[in-house]
Enzyme design. Structure first.
Site, mmCIF file in Angstrom:
data_model
loop_
_atom_site.group_PDB
_atom_site.id
_atom_site.type_symbol
_atom_site.label_atom_id
_atom_site.label_comp_id
_atom_site.label_asym_id
_atom_site.label_seq_id
_atom_site.Cartn_x
_atom_site.Cartn_y
_atom_site.Cartn_z
ATOM 1 N N CYS A 103 20.788 -33.605 143.443
ATOM 2 C CA CYS A 103 19.683 -34.448 142.998
ATOM 3 C C CYS A 103 19.443 -34.148 141.520
ATOM 4 C CB CYS A 103 18.412 -34.149 143.787
ATOM 5 S SG CYS A 103 18.569 -34.489 145.560
ATOM 6 N N LEU A 121 19.797 -37.956 145.829
ATOM 7 C CA LEU A 121 21.028 -38.224 146.554
ATOM 8 C C LEU A 121 20.763 -37.733 147.967
ATOM 9 C CD1 LEU A 121 24.017 -39.100 146.632
ATOM 10 C CD2 LEU A 121 24.620 -36.750 146.056
ATOM 11 N N ASN A 158 16.687 -28.961 143.627
ATOM 12 C CA ASN A 158 18.018 -29.550 143.731
ATOM 13 C C ASN A 158 18.890 -28.483 144.379
ATOM 14 O OD1 ASN A 158 20.655 -29.929 141.270
ATOM 15 N ND2 ASN A 158 20.565 -30.765 143.315
ATOM 16 N N GLY A 159 19.458 -28.790 145.522
ATOM 17 C CA GLY A 159 20.327 -27.802 146.149
ATOM 18 C C GLY A 159 20.325 -27.899 147.657
ATOM 19 N N THR A 199 38.495 -25.200 127.005
ATOM 20 C CA THR A 199 39.123 -25.274 128.327
ATOM 21 C C THR A 199 38.255 -26.035 129.322
ATOM 22 O OG1 THR A 199 40.325 -23.982 129.987
ATOM 23 C CG2 THR A 199 38.243 -23.062 129.213
ATOM 24 N N ARG A 209 38.904 -29.786 128.656
ATOM 25 C CA ARG A 209 40.239 -30.153 129.154
ATOM 26 C C ARG A 209 40.247 -30.316 130.675
ATOM 27 N NH1 ARG A 209 43.921 -25.550 126.229
ATOM 28 N NH2 ARG A 209 43.836 -26.335 124.093
#
Length: 561
Positions: free
Chosen positions: A2, A50, A75-76, A337, A340
């Site tokens: 969320c 969500l 959120n979690g 990194t 990428r």
């Protein structure tokens, strides 16, 4: 997954400020709520949902009749909410896993509440009766949280920094915007004018300590001797438990499958347990890569072995280059990194969102940090040094791999689950003798591999496949993704820009044209916020100018490819 957002003591009209909350709408595509706080006209919550658990009562801020003075935005996922309900005889009024925070806080206070949560979380808890605001974030920062604070006590909080950068305030000095440290909680006094003052900032869990919630886990006390067979059995037990508890969802579960050891173990265990739990759908697995990518070929072998419904997403380098700007916007970092590796994950997440109904996505993040999986660990001067660097990497995950995994999936409204970062699993692994955890016989992550030997969970050639960075393995051995990026960006950044790089960007100055370009894009979206990244991710104990494993002298192509 969320998006959470809150203001305490806003100087500006809330209807103007709330447009900032829409910057994180991608995190919760199912619903949005904006709610003022009774009695505090300049305080409010914003929430993008969500829906994964409790479709009916899952909207936030979460409030229940028993505690009318508590407001929770989080959120979690809290995997042990049912176990805690049983243990403490809590009277839940919803099926929302986060409701347990209200009951734990009411009975035990903030410190014990935070330490008893088995899961991944970022929370904002408001207690209007005692005029307190609490913030907290899980041990590894799997769920993101940023804090905005002015000198006069105007506090704003958001899942992503982009929801804070345009908030207006009356102070002449700029407000600080910083990531909230994982494993900590903070307590603020809430004044009558809505402003806050920080009064406590405390760590509630460190990755090297067994978590307090282990007392109430479904896996009870493990044998504490360090005999090799006992240790391998405990690793298998805790890993299986980590995957099983993460099956908690009312939406379809899928799994990212790069074909490396970590994602293959997660996918195989997920398939095994989904059958045991009789999930009413097949598990979809997802890989991304060019046609001759070693990752794609390995992923197909694993998918055939475990019997998943496999989706192969073709990676086209030109598409990847076009996605870089969007990726940096979602990541809020310019680490080389990380950018990428994020491009492939961003594109595969886009495919999952558009072409499938899988929403809860399992992944293998955290294993390399925990089990000393990076190739440079072969060069560790001692077992002690390797163990110390493993803990450092785990503590920095929120800046790198966990940040990548959260933002690239959340950008497309997906929810990430990472079993290798289970609190009990990581604490147990880190408690093992340092010598047991080092690379052995020239093979990194030897102990983890050996723990699953002979079980036929995944093919043997994958179980012993050498570490290949996700961003490297997406394209062929002949030409890596980073080579393609560097060639493309060579003409985008000119030599005179590079000569002035240290003056232009004194904090973390870019050393290559690729790094310069990432920094340019970052500054376009988040000017003057370079401090969000304290340092670039780079290998240790080896002369390295690039984070790719393929550039290291110890890199050898895998004989199975």
């Amino acid at each position: 997954m969320c998006g959470i957002w809150a203001l305490f003591g806003s100087d500006e009209c809330l209807s103007v400020q709330c447009t900032c909350a829409m910057k994180i709408a991608h995190r919760g595509p199912d619903a949005f709520r904006f709610e003022n706080v009774n009695g505090f006209t300049n305080c409010c919550f914003g929430f993008h949902r969500l829906a994964i658990v409790d479709q009916l009562y899952g909207m936030q801020p979460l409030r229940v009749k028993k505690f009318p003075y508590l407001w929770l935005c989080y959120n979690g996922e809290i995997y042990n909410h049912q176990a805690l309900k049983t243990k403490f005889d809590f009277d839940y009024q919803t099926k929302v896993d986060g409701e347990v925070l209200l009951h734990l806080y009411s009975r035990f206070g903030i410190q014990k509440m935070a330490s008893l949560l088995d899961g991944v979380f970022a929370f904002i808890l408001l207690d209007t009766a005692n005029r307190k605001v609490y913030l907290g974030r899980d041990t590894y920062g799997v769920r993101p949280l940023f804090k905005f604070l002015t000198d006069d006590g105007f506090l704003a909080v958001c899942s992503e920094a982009k929801g804070l950068v345009e908030i207006t305030h009356s102070m002449e000095t700029a407000a600080s915007i910083v990531p909230f440290l994982p494993g900590y909680f903070e307590v603020f006094d809430l004044k009558l004018n809505g402003k806050v003052q920080s009064i406590q900032f405390e760590q509630f869990h460190c990755c090297t300590r067994e978590p307090a919630h282990a007392l109430y886990d479904t896996v009870e006390g493990l044998s504490s001797d360090f005999g090799e067979e006992t240790v391998k059995r405990n690793i298998r037990t805790l890993f299986e438990n980590a995957v099983r508890k993460r099956l908690m969802a009312h939406r379809r579960i899928g799994c990212l499958l790069s074909g490396g050891l970590d994602s293959s173990l997660v996918a195989a265990m997920l398939l095994k347990l989904s059958k045991e739990e009789k999930l009413p759908y097949s598990i979809q697995t997802f890989s991304i890569g060019a046609e001759d990518s070693p990752d794609v070929m390995a992923a197909e072998k694993v998918a055939a072995h475990i019997g998943s419904e496999h989706h192969k997403v073709e990676f086209i380098a030109e598409e990847g280059v076009k996605a870089v700007e969007d990726v940096i916007f979602h990541l809020e970092t310019y680490d080389i990194t990380t950018v990428r590796a994020s491009v492939g994950m961003y594109l595969v997440s886009k495919y999952i969102r558009e072409k499938t109904d899988s929403v809860v996505i399992f992944s293998g993040e955290g294993s390399d940090e925990l089990t000393q999986g990076y190739l440079y660990f072969h060069k560790a001067p001692s077992a002690k040094a390797g163990a110390e660097d493993s803990v450092r990497l785990l503590k920095e995950l929120y800046l790198f791999d966990v940040l990548r995994a959260d933002r690239t999936t959340a950008a497309h409204g997906l929810e990430l689950r990472v079993p290798f970062l289970d609190h009990r699993f990581t604490a147990y692994y880190l408690s093992l003798p340092e010598e047991m955890r080092t690379p052995k016989d020239g093979v990194e992550k030897h102990l983890l591999r050996d723990s699953f030997k002979g079980l036929n969970l995944i093919p043997d050639e994958i179980l012993w496949r050498r570490k290949e960075a996700f961003s490297d393995g997406m394209m062929s051995e002949k030409k890596s993704w980073y080579n393609y990026l560097q060639e493309h960006l060579d003409s985008v950044v000119n030599d005179s820009q590079m000569e002035k790089a240290e003056q232009t960007f004194p904090h973390n100055p870019p050393r290559t044209k690729e790094a310069y370009y990432y920094r340019q894009v970052f500054e376009k979206f988040f000017p003057g916020r370079a401090q969000w990244l304290s340092h670039y991710w780079m290998p240790c104990w080896i002369s390295a100018t690039d984070p790719s494993a393929r550039t290291l002298s110890i890199y050898k192509p895998d004989k199975h490819q």
